[in-house]
Scaffold this motif. Structure first.
Motif, PDB file in Angstrom:
ATOM      1  N   MET A 365      43.463  50.562  28.734  1.00  7.71           N
ATOM      2  CA  MET A 365      42.833  49.733  29.760  1.00  7.71           C
ATOM      3  C   MET A 365      43.183  50.351  31.099  1.00  7.71           C
ATOM      4  SD  MET A 365      43.552  45.922  28.165  1.00  7.71           S
ATOM      5  CE  MET A 365      45.296  46.213  27.855  1.00  7.71           C
ATOM      6  N   MET A 366      42.188  50.902  31.788  1.00 12.58           N
ATOM      7  CA  MET A 366      42.447  51.658  33.010  1.00 12.58           C
ATOM      8  C   MET A 366      42.594  50.758  34.234  1.00 12.58           C
ATOM      9  SD  MET A 366      42.661  54.941  32.370  1.00 12.58           S
ATOM     10  CE  MET A 366      42.319  55.759  33.927  1.00 12.58           C
ATOM     11  N   ALA A 367      41.703  49.814  34.409  1.00 10.31           N
ATOM     12  CA  ALA A 367      41.705  48.999  35.627  1.00 10.31           C
ATOM     13  C   ALA A 367      40.935  47.720  35.374  1.00 10.31           C
ATOM     14  CB  ALA A 367      41.092  49.772  36.799  1.00 10.31           C
ATOM     15  N   LYS A 368      41.155  46.743  36.252  1.00  4.86           N
ATOM     16  CA  LYS A 368      40.391  45.500  36.157  1.00  4.86           C
ATOM     17  C   LYS A 368      39.935  45.089  37.551  1.00  4.86           C
ATOM     18  CE  LYS A 368      44.628  42.669  36.183  1.00  4.86           C
ATOM     19  NZ  LYS A 368      45.426  41.672  35.424  1.00  4.86           N
ATOM     20  N   LEU A 369      38.779  44.466  37.602  1.00  5.23           N
ATOM     21  CA  LEU A 369      38.250  43.853  38.823  1.00  5.23           C
ATOM     22  C   LEU A 369      38.251  42.342  38.594  1.00  5.23           C
ATOM     23  CD1 LEU A 369      35.176  46.034  39.901  1.00  5.23           C
ATOM     24  CD2 LEU A 369      37.438  46.000  40.902  1.00  5.23           C
ATOM     25  N   ILE A 370      38.899  41.606  39.492  1.00  2.00           N
ATOM     26  CA  ILE A 370      38.999  40.159  39.361  1.00  2.00           C
ATOM     27  C   ILE A 370      38.395  39.507  40.601  1.00  2.00           C
ATOM     28  CG2 ILE A 370      40.545  38.185  39.103  1.00  2.00           C
ATOM     29  CD1 ILE A 370      40.551  39.951  36.683  1.00  2.00           C
ATOM     30  N   LYS A 371      37.496  38.550  40.394  1.00  5.65           N
ATOM     31  CA  LYS A 371      36.913  37.809  41.504  1.00  5.65           C
ATOM     32  C   LYS A 371      37.888  36.732  41.949  1.00  5.65           C
ATOM     33  CE  LYS A 371      32.625  35.559  42.985  1.00  5.65           C
ATOM     34  NZ  LYS A 371      31.303  35.057  42.558  1.00  5.65           N
ATOM     35  N   GLN A 372      38.233  36.733  43.249  1.00  7.38           N
ATOM     36  CA  GLN A 372      39.212  35.802  43.786  1.00  7.38           C
ATOM     37  C   GLN A 372      38.555  34.488  44.186  1.00  7.38           C
ATOM     38  OE1 GLN A 372      42.596  36.765  43.686  1.00  7.38           O
ATOM     39  NE2 GLN A 372      41.499  38.292  42.449  1.00  7.38           N
ATOM     40  N   PHE A 373      39.407  33.483  44.461  1.00  4.81           N
ATOM     41  CA  PHE A 373      38.886  32.170  44.841  1.00  4.81           C
ATOM     42  C   PHE A 373      38.080  32.231  46.126  1.00  4.81           C
ATOM     43  CE2 PHE A 373      41.621  30.940  48.450  1.00  4.81           C
ATOM     44  CZ  PHE A 373      42.562  31.952  48.392  1.00  4.81           C
ATOM     45  N   SER A 374      38.361  33.240  46.973  1.00  3.74           N
ATOM     46  CA  SER A 374      37.653  33.386  48.246  1.00  3.74           C
ATOM     47  C   SER A 374      36.298  34.056  48.076  1.00  3.74           C
ATOM     48  CB  SER A 374      38.507  34.210  49.214  1.00  3.74           C
ATOM     49  OG  SER A 374      38.776  35.486  48.649  1.00  3.74           O
ATOM     50  N   GLY A 375      36.009  34.572  46.882  1.00  6.14           N
ATOM     51  CA  GLY A 375      34.756  35.275  46.640  1.00  6.14           C
ATOM     52  C   GLY A 375      34.902  36.777  46.663  1.00  6.14           C
ATOM     53  N   GLU A 376      35.999  37.281  47.202  1.00  3.51           N
ATOM     54  CA  GLU A 376      36.198  38.726  47.235  1.00  3.51           C
ATOM     55  C   GLU A 376      36.714  39.217  45.888  1.00  3.51           C
ATOM     56  OE1 GLU A 376      40.580  39.133  49.263  1.00  3.51           O
ATOM     57  OE2 GLU A 376      38.969  38.274  50.450  1.00  3.51           O
ATOM     58  N   TRP A 377      36.593  40.535  45.661  1.00  2.00           N
ATOM     59  CA  TRP A 377      37.035  41.147  44.415  1.00  2.00           C
ATOM     60  C   TRP A 377      38.291  41.967  44.668  1.00  2.00           C
ATOM     61  CZ3 TRP A 377      34.756  40.687  39.525  1.00  2.00           C
ATOM     62  CH2 TRP A 377      33.560  39.963  39.490  1.00  2.00           C
ATOM     63  N   GLU A 378      39.169  41.998  43.683  1.00  2.00           N
ATOM     64  CA  GLU A 378      40.369  42.816  43.747  1.00  2.00           C
ATOM     65  C   GLU A 378      40.406  43.754  42.548  1.00  2.00           C
ATOM     66  OE1 GLU A 378      43.854  40.412  44.018  1.00  2.00           O
ATOM     67  OE2 GLU A 378      43.555  39.968  46.155  1.00  2.00           O
ATOM     68  N   MET A 379      40.843  44.994  42.805  1.00  2.00           N
ATOM     69  CA  MET A 379      41.000  45.976  41.737  1.00  2.00           C
ATOM     70  C   MET A 379      42.482  46.197  41.493  1.00  2.00           C
ATOM     71  SD  MET A 379      39.708  49.937  41.583  1.00  2.00           S
ATOM     72  CE  MET A 379      40.473  51.095  40.430  1.00  2.00           C
ATOM     73  N   THR A 380      42.890  46.128  40.231  1.00  2.00           N
ATOM     74  CA  THR A 380      44.279  46.361  39.839  1.00  2.00           C
ATOM     75  C   THR A 380      44.335  47.511  38.855  1.00  2.00           C
ATOM     76  OG1 THR A 380      44.874  44.037  40.144  1.00  2.00           O
ATOM     77  CG2 THR A 380      46.343  45.359  38.773  1.00  2.00           C
ATOM     78  N   ALA A 381      45.212  48.495  39.124  1.00  2.00           N
ATOM     79  CA  ALA A 381      45.432  49.591  38.189  1.00  2.00           C
ATOM     80  C   ALA A 381      46.231  49.080  37.002  1.00  2.00           C
ATOM     81  CB  ALA A 381      46.177  50.727  38.886  1.00  2.00           C
ATOM     82  N   MET A 382      45.830  49.453  35.792  1.00  2.00           N
ATOM     83  CA  MET A 382      46.487  48.925  34.593  1.00  2.00           C
ATOM     84  C   MET A 382      47.258  50.018  33.838  1.00  2.00           C
ATOM     85  SD  MET A 382      43.484  46.298  33.297  1.00  2.00           S
ATOM     86  CE  MET A 382      44.478  45.580  31.992  1.00  2.00           C
ATOM     87  N   GLY A 383      46.540  50.933  33.188  1.00  2.00           N
ATOM     88  CA  GLY A 383      47.227  51.973  32.433  1.00  2.00           C
ATOM     89  C   GLY A 383      47.950  51.453  31.211  1.00  2.00           C
TER      90      GLY A 383
END
Length: 402
Positions: A365-383
């Motif tokens: 699992m390389m990375a994830k994009l999560i939609k935040q409560f504010s509507g913006e998206w965050e990318m997290t590196a996983m590995g």
């Protein structure tokens, strides 16, 4: 509940308590439509325990602190009440601590929902849940937004003026008594406070893992478990982005067939669909795959997945990008695996994550994009590595990783 999920509130009075293996300080802020307090009076905490429609209750160290919201008494113009938590001990982070927020009916103590934010690390404060007004009805949403600069960082971000007590060089001894960390001193702002400047990660340098990193300083190189908010110039990216995934053949020159995929999830970690070489378009074309690369030969991205953030259905709140070795070779035989997020319109590279330490597995699992409560998206590196040669075997572990 999972991050970003929400529930309607069936009662008008709710209590939110936050429990953890260590004592936590719980507080709350009343916010207007612009996401700011009207004045410092809208910051409810142990030194200011009551406000319009919102009260704070101390657990005294033997029970969790709690915030009670009476939605019928919340004044007009207040659209959101955020509930925050921070460790009571000065400087302590949430590393190894799993706080759980419980939303209850304030009148009979019946549990309405619980939420434990996943994957906490160096955060010293959290916005853990929010009670918000939407189309005339009150709801509760799981948030889990972390801050590295403590309760003062949260308060300042929402418009409260915070003055931290200055440390003294040689504090005089005091009689033994229960110790409570000094509370921030509230001062009425003379002028409307400006939002704090975000941390400034150097271009192509790994930023410090806090919930405030964005794209204002250019490209960000992430390390494992670090997160970047897809915000630039104060505005979320709501256009097309590309996730490019690349790798080189095995170190001894033998071709390796890797397959890049993206798995879409809903707010309850429910699997919505998977986009891969056998299904090149999902969610009405909002996510598209470039097609299969059988060897990894050649420069640049080997496979590209295009995501139109603005066209994603509302029920898509999480995306996990995976790579599988269909040919069965282990990732220890792969050179230079990476993923990178690009602006699809300009081709500008926004975020990059290089997989530096491989494990003898067939999926990652390389990375994830999560939609935040504010509507913006965050990318997290996983590995994070998984034993699976196909995307089908990645659906369950990826859901658990959200």
């Amino acid at each position: 509940m999972t991050p970003g999920s929400n529930i309607p509130l069936p009662v008008t009075r709710v209590t939110v308590d936050v429990a953890a293996p260590v004592r936590l300080d719980v507080s709350s802020l009343l916010l207007t439509a612009d996401g700011k307090v009207r004045s410092d009076d809208d910051f409810i905490f142990y030194n200011q325990p009551a406000g319009p429609g919102v009260t704070y209750r101390s657990g005294g160290g033997t029970a969790p602190d709690a915030i009670t919201v009476d939605t019928t008494s919340v004044p007009p113009g207040i659209e959101k009440i955020v509930v925050t938590a921070s460790p009571d001990a000065a400087g302590q982070t949430f590393q190894g601590i799993e706080p759980t927020a419980t939303i209850r009916n304030a009148d009979d103590n019946a549990v309405l929902a619980t939420f434990t934010p996943p994957r906490l690390g160096t955060e010293t404060a959290l916005v853990i849940v929010e009670i918000y007004l939407r189309n005339g009805a009150w709801k509760a949403r799981a948030v889990g937004q972390g801050y590295a600069n403590g309760l003062a960082g949260i308060a300042t971000d929402f418009g409260v003026t915070v003055e931290e007590p200055a440390p003294t060089a040689a504090p005089a001894p005091v009689p033994a008594q229960p110790i409570t960390p000094p509370a921030p001193t509230m001062q009425p702002p003379v002028t409307p406070p400006a939002p704090p400047a975000p941390p400034a990660p150097a271009a192509a340098a790994a930023p410090a893992p806090s919930g405030k990193i964005n794209l204002d300083k250019g490209r960000v190189s992430l390390q494992k478990n670090q997160t970047v908010s897809l915000v630039k110039g104060g505005r979320p990216l709501l256009s097309q982005v590309k996730m490019g995934l690349g790798w080189e053949p095995a170190y001894r020159g033998k071709d390796i067939d890797l397959d890049a995929s993206v798995i879409a999830y809903g707010p309850q970690r429910n699997h919505i669909d998977s986009c891969y070489f056998g299904k090149l378009s999902i969610v009405n074309g909002a996510i598209k795959h470039s097609g299969d690369n059988l060897t990894g030969e050649g420069g640049g991205d080997d496979e590209v997945i295009v995501v139109d953030l603005g066209r994603l259905p509302q029920d898509v709140t999480g995306l996990v990008f995976t790579v599988n070795s269909f040919s069965g070779q282990k990732f220890t035989e792969v050179a230079k695996a990476y993923c990178r997020l690009l602006d699809a319109a300009t081709g500008e590279e926004l975020v990059r994550f290089d997989l530096t330490n491989a494990e003898p597995q067939t999926g990652v699992m390389m990375a994830k994009l999560i939609k935040q409560f504010s509507g913006e998206w965050e990318m997290t590196a996983m590995g994070d590595f998984v034993k699976s040669r196909t995307v089908r075997g990645m659906v369950k572990p990826a859901a658990q990783a959200l």
